[in-house]
Structure formats: structure tokens, C-alpha cells
Design a protein around this motif. Structure first.
Motif, PDB file in Angstrom:
ATOM      1  N   ASN A 160      -4.877  16.677  28.789  1.00 34.41           N
ATOM      2  CA  ASN A 160      -3.587  16.768  29.465  1.00 34.41           C
ATOM      3  C   ASN A 160      -3.635  17.889  30.506  1.00 34.41           C
ATOM      4  O   ASN A 160      -3.071  18.972  30.327  1.00 34.41           O
ATOM      5  N   THR A 161      -4.306  17.607  31.612  1.00 32.52           N
ATOM      6  CA  THR A 161      -4.393  18.571  32.712  1.00 32.52           C
ATOM      7  C   THR A 161      -3.837  17.985  34.007  1.00 32.52           C
ATOM      8  O   THR A 161      -4.047  18.545  35.081  1.00 32.52           O
ATOM      9  N   LEU A 162      -3.135  16.853  33.920  1.00 29.44           N
ATOM     10  CA  LEU A 162      -2.664  16.147  35.101  1.00 29.44           C
ATOM     11  C   LEU A 162      -1.215  16.524  35.420  1.00 29.44           C
ATOM     12  O   LEU A 162      -0.434  16.872  34.533  1.00 29.44           O
ATOM     13  N   ASN A 163      -0.881  16.425  36.697  1.00 26.17           N
ATOM     14  CA  ASN A 163       0.502  16.632  37.134  1.00 26.17           C
ATOM     15  C   ASN A 163       1.323  15.413  36.722  1.00 26.17           C
ATOM     16  O   ASN A 163       1.026  14.295  37.118  1.00 26.17           O
ATOM     17  N   GLN A 164       2.363  15.640  35.952  1.00 28.40           N
ATOM     18  CA  GLN A 164       3.113  14.526  35.371  1.00 28.40           C
ATOM     19  C   GLN A 164       4.242  14.012  36.273  1.00 28.40           C
ATOM     20  O   GLN A 164       5.079  13.234  35.835  1.00 28.40           O
ATOM     21  N   LYS A 165       4.237  14.413  37.537  1.00 25.73           N
ATOM     22  CA  LYS A 165       5.283  13.980  38.457  1.00 25.73           C
ATOM     23  C   LYS A 165       4.917  12.719  39.232  1.00 25.73           C
ATOM     24  O   LYS A 165       5.717  12.223  40.025  1.00 25.73           O
ATOM     25  N   HIS A 166       3.702  12.218  39.040  1.00 27.43           N
ATOM     26  CA  HIS A 166       3.301  10.997  39.740  1.00 27.43           C
ATOM     27  C   HIS A 166       2.198  10.292  38.951  1.00 27.43           C
ATOM     28  O   HIS A 166       1.752  10.778  37.903  1.00 27.43           O
ATOM     29  N   GLY A 167       1.750   9.162  39.466  1.00 25.40           N
ATOM     30  CA  GLY A 167       0.748   8.373  38.780  1.00 25.40           C
ATOM     31  C   GLY A 167      -0.677   8.739  39.174  1.00 25.40           C
ATOM     32  O   GLY A 167      -0.914   9.540  40.085  1.00 25.40           O
ATOM     33  N   TYR A 168      -1.630   8.116  38.459  1.00 22.23           N
ATOM     34  CA  TYR A 168      -3.055   8.354  38.706  1.00 22.23           C
ATOM     35  C   TYR A 168      -3.828   7.039  38.597  1.00 22.23           C
ATOM     36  O   TYR A 168      -3.390   6.099  37.926  1.00 22.23           O
ATOM     37  N   ILE A 169      -4.970   7.024  39.243  1.00 22.74           N
ATOM     38  CA  ILE A 169      -5.939   5.939  39.084  1.00 22.74           C
ATOM     39  C   ILE A 169      -7.205   6.525  38.489  1.00 22.74           C
ATOM     40  O   ILE A 169      -7.776   7.476  39.034  1.00 22.74           O
ATOM     41  N   ALA A 170      -7.622   5.982  37.343  1.00 22.02           N
ATOM     42  CA  ALA A 170      -8.856   6.409  36.694  1.00 22.02           C
ATOM     43  C   ALA A 170      -9.929   5.352  36.945  1.00 22.02           C
ATOM     44  O   ALA A 170      -9.769   4.202  36.543  1.00 22.02           O
TER      45      ALA A 170
END
Length: 213
Positions: A160-170
Motif C-alpha cells: 500500500n504505497t499508492l496514491n488513493q486519489k486515482h486509478g492505476y494500471i499494473a
């Protein structure tokens, strides 16, 4: 055509459509026309698949097969999983905290089997996330890490090191060829075993040529 004759014709058509292919048409040794894999289909409904992996390595996989509605289905006797590299990049078009999983640099989805969120080494309740096809949406900021189970890869670990205000592509990069034999059904015609594309796996391209006895 009389009604009785029409019924007989329809019944014969249905029977022909649903009938199984004779085992002798299927059983034998095959060579993949693209990679050089070898596939040995046995009369006892078992198979042996030797897959050419990266760096000239070979992977042996055993399983069973059956035919239904003139299609041939393979089922591995274990779950072949491969290692991976992962790159996670922001997706500014998505305002929700979610992660979409794609294969390498393609747009092919990596379908999700199961998800677990952890905090202090304990699993959180499933109400904290949702999963659909190749997307996980997370509803809580209060977790330490996430484990994602997929059809082809060993467990994906995401801290859990991601900014939770937007989405991501893994983007997941396999370290070996993925095992695809049991992902799609096959048809046999003129001693050629050919994949049948499915909605979930549109990009699988496996074709086998039967060797002469």
C-alpha cells in the motif's frame, strides 16, 4: 416435407451436432506449428505436453482431456504458474482508487481469481474491495498490502504505497511463456488441432499438426 420427416431431420441434425469425435481421430502425437511444442494425447484421456519455454528450457505438463460438442478440452492436473515483473503506473483518467491488470505492453486483460487485503498480517473483510474481470477497486485506505491471485501467475504482491486519489494500471511481464493449453477449446480437422477463440482469451493462437503414425 411432411411434419414427421421434418422432425426426423431435426433430430438427426441435433444428434450430429452433439455427438463426440471418435477417439481415434484425436489420439496421437502433435507438434505446435509456431513454437515447436509437443503434445501427446493418449487413448486413456490423459495427455503429456512439453512446452518450449524461454532460454531453450522445456516445461512438462500432464493432464486429462475430453471432447464435448465436437470440441476438445484440456485440463491440467495442477496449476502451472509463472513468475513475473510488475510495473504500476497512474491512470489519471480514473478518479477511483482501482488497479487494472494488463499483460505486458498489450491491452490483454489478466483475469483475477481472488483478492486479499492485509493489515498487521490479518486478512481484512471482503467489503473493503470489489473485483471484476481484471480490475480491483479498493474502498479503504487502511491496509498494508494486497495479494492478487490470477490464472497464470504466482501471487501478485502489491504494498500500500499508492496514491488513493486515482486509478492505476499494473502491467505484468511473465518470465516464461504462459500455459495456455487449457484456456480454450480446440477443434480437429484434417489432422490439425486448432484453437477456438473465446471472449476471455481472444489472443491465444495454438495450432498443432498431427504426426504420422
Amino acid at each position: 416435407m411432411k411434419l414427421n420427416q421434418l422432425i426426423v431431420v431435426i433430430a438427426l441434425c441435433v444428434a450430429f451436432t452433439n455427438c463426440k469425435i471418435a477417439n481415434k481421430q484425436i489420439v496421437g502425437k502433435y507438434i505446435d506449428t509456431s513454437f515447436g511444442d509437443s503434445l501427446n494425447i493418449r487413448n486413456d484421456h490423459s495427455y503429456e505436453y512439453i512446452e518450449k519455454l524461454y532460454h531453450n528450457k522445456l516445461g512438462l505438463t500432464l493432464g486429462s482431456w475430453h471432447n464435448r460438442h465436437r470440441k476438445i478440452f484440456f485440463q491440467c492436473d495442477h496449476k502451472p504458474l509463472v513468475g513475473y515483473r510488475i510495473k504500476i503506473r497512474p491512470d489519471s483518467t480514473i478518479q477511483n482508487f482501482q488497479i487494472k491488470f494488463l499483460l505486458a505492453d498489450k491491452e490483454d486483460p489478466i483475469y483475477i481469481e481472488a483478492v486479499s487485503l492485509f493489515k498487521n498480517n490479518a486478512i481484512l473483510n471482503d467489503i473493503n474491495f470489489s473485483k471484476s474481470k481484471n480490475v480491483v477497486q479498493i474502498f479503504t485506505p487502511d491496509f498494508d498490502s494486497m495479494i492478487v491471485q490470477t490464472y497464470n501467475f504466482i501471487a501478485l504482491h502489491i504494498p500500500n504505497t499508492l496514491n488513493q486519489k486515482h486509478g492505476y494500471i499494473a502491467r505484468i511481464y511473465p518470465v516464461e511463456r504462459l500455459y495456455e493449453l487449457d484456456k480454450v477449446p480446440f477443434r480437429i480437422r484434417r489432422k490439425t488441432l486448432t484453437y477456438t477463440s473465446t471472449k476471455e482469451y481472444e489472443n491465444i493462437r495454438l495450432n498443432f499438426k498431427k504426426l504420422e503414425d
